[in-house]
Design an enzyme around this catalytic site. Structure first.
Site, PDB file in Angstrom:
ATOM      1  N   TYR A 106      39.650  28.336  56.494  1.00 13.38           N
ATOM      2  CA  TYR A 106      39.650  29.047  57.764  1.00 13.38           C
ATOM      3  C   TYR A 106      38.654  28.536  58.788  1.00 13.38           C
ATOM      4  CZ  TYR A 106      42.942  32.058  55.482  1.00 13.38           C
ATOM      5  OH  TYR A 106      44.071  32.515  54.836  1.00 13.38           O
TER       6      TYR A 106
ATOM      7  N   PHE B 287      40.302  43.717  51.539  1.00 11.58           N
ATOM      8  CA  PHE B 287      41.530  44.224  52.130  1.00 11.58           C
ATOM      9  C   PHE B 287      42.612  43.157  52.085  1.00 11.58           C
ATOM     10  CE2 PHE B 287      38.581  42.763  55.417  1.00 11.58           C
ATOM     11  CZ  PHE B 287      39.324  41.832  56.112  1.00 11.58           C
TER      12      PHE B 287
END
Length: 416
Positions: free
Chosen positions: A130, A416
């Site tokens: 990322y 999450f």
């Protein structure tokens, strides 16, 4: 011969709710491993925001996907700001190395910007991916292993006055959530839980227990009110010396030092247990100061929350600063070029303003480095030591690094 599909690549569309099972199944296969337990799958189905979920389609074949949750994230100064919680990012194995992930990231960040969210955050299964999309590692987490027979936490005055009692995890959920909500503004990086997310800590599928028993909840009480809680599970192992169990601590939250110490003292003194593990604690966890011999704790620090500045000016204006700051930043941002250029940041503990400027740069840095420092974790000075921040005006680095700091380490308490 190259087909049209190979030339143009899969198209990116918003997920049709009727295709959720197919979409989620493709993501599961991309990540590998056994299918999730039914109760876990049902929870994520209920939490999925289909209007924020993307599917990459090659004809009618799911080539990949990505989604986002509408979160609110605590930032330095105690404010809680909107943030896109990037999740469920995966590409089907046969479509990798063909630009599908880049297309998904491009569409997703454009959508986040259109929604007016200045931040995007994620946890990464492969951290190296990322950075090229402008994310920086903004929080870290501490993993702890301890031999409970060789170390015992001590507590401050009042620890012996804390009452501890076991409670049914679901029946105690409201009290635990109230404690958690009170802690959110105290530490950057925490997520204010929206309705439905309170179910996440209760998720305890037997398939994922690894031999541990059902999760146990213990409440701490002071003056008749719940002041903290812990959730844990135990696994009883046998050795030639007798029972040699392990306690796996999932969470410990408390509103005051005495309650916090009482909970840890309880966990370190569990019967038939000789080892304790905890996979996710803040890097500056007070537990490190409660044990008399820190060498008895085996500690490991790993990355946790990756953060992206989607709207740089709004993001830097949304937090407070530990010291007065007036600095011109020259930011490089190839993936979100609207952030690139020079910005003047002025602010203090009461708030800040970050606006475009033509003034000479005082610090130069890529957007990922600024994102890493945003919550007050890695300092600008430490990033400069790695060559990721360049001081253009003498003295600018020390002043800005102090201002971006936080009195506590940022921490994401759950994934999450």
């Amino acid at each position: 011969m190259t087909t049209a599909a190979q030339t143009t690549g899969p198209r990116i569309e918003v997920l049709d709710p009727g295709r959720w099972e197919e979409w989620y199944g493709a993501l599961e296969r991309a990540f590998g491993g056994p299918p999730e337990a039914p109760e876990e799958r049902a929870l994520w189905r209920g939490l999925t925001e289909c209007d924020r979920s993307l599917v990459a389609l090659d004809g009618d074949v799911v080539a990949g996907g990505a989604s986002a949750f509408s979160f609110r994230l605590s930032v330095p100064g105690g404010m809680v700001v909107p943030a896109a919680g990037v999740t469920m990012v995966a590409v089907t194995p046969t479509y990798r190395r063909r630009g599908v992930l880049t297309s998904l990231m491009r569409r997703q960040l454009d959508d986040v910007r259109e929604r007016g969210e200045s931040l995007a955050v994620l946890t990464a299964s492969e951290p190296a991916i990322y950075g090229r999309f402008g994310y920086g590692v903004a929080t870290r987490k501490l993993r702890i292993e301890a031999e409970t027979r060789r170390v015992a936490p001590v507590g401050p005055q009042g620890t012996d006055d804390v009452r501890l009692r076991l409670a049914d995890p679901r029946e105690a959920l409201g009290a635990c959530e109230a404690v958690y909500a009170a802690l959110v503004p105290r530490r950057p990086g925490m997520l204010a839980r929206r309705p439905g997310w309170e179910e996440l800590p209760l998720l305890d599928p037997e398939r994922d227990r690894e031999g541990f028993g059902e999760r146990v909840c213990v409440l701490a009480e002071r003056d008749g009110r719940v002041s903290g809680y812990a959730r844990y599970a135990t696994r009883l192992d046998h050795s030639p010396g007798g029972q040699d169990g392990t306690a796996r601590v999932e969470v410990v939250d408390a509103l005051d030092a005495a309650s916090y110490a009482a909970l840890w003292r309880y966990l370190f003194a569990l019967d038939l247990v000789s080892a304790l593990t905890c996979r996710d604690r803040p890097v500056d966890d007070p537990l490190l100061h409660l044990v008399p011999d820190i060498r008895r704790l085996r500690l490991r620090v790993v990355d946790s929350l990756h953060l992206r500045l989607v709207d740089l000016g709004a993001a830097l204006s949304a937090r407070a600063y530990a010291a007065p700051v007036d600095v011109v930043l020259e930011v490089a941002d190839a993936f979100c070029p609207w952030n690139a250029g020079r910005w003047r940041l002025t602010g203090d503990a009461k708030g800040a303003v970050c606006e475009r400027t033509s003034d000479a740069a005082e610090l130069s840095l890529p957007t990922g480095a600024l994102a890493a420092a945003y919550l007050g974790g890695p300092s600008l000075a430490s990033l400069a030591g790695a060559g990721r921040v360049v001081e253009e005006r003498p003295g600018a680095l020390a002043a800005a690094s102090l201002a971006f700091g936080s009195d506590v380490e940022p921490w994401l308490p759950h994934g999450f």
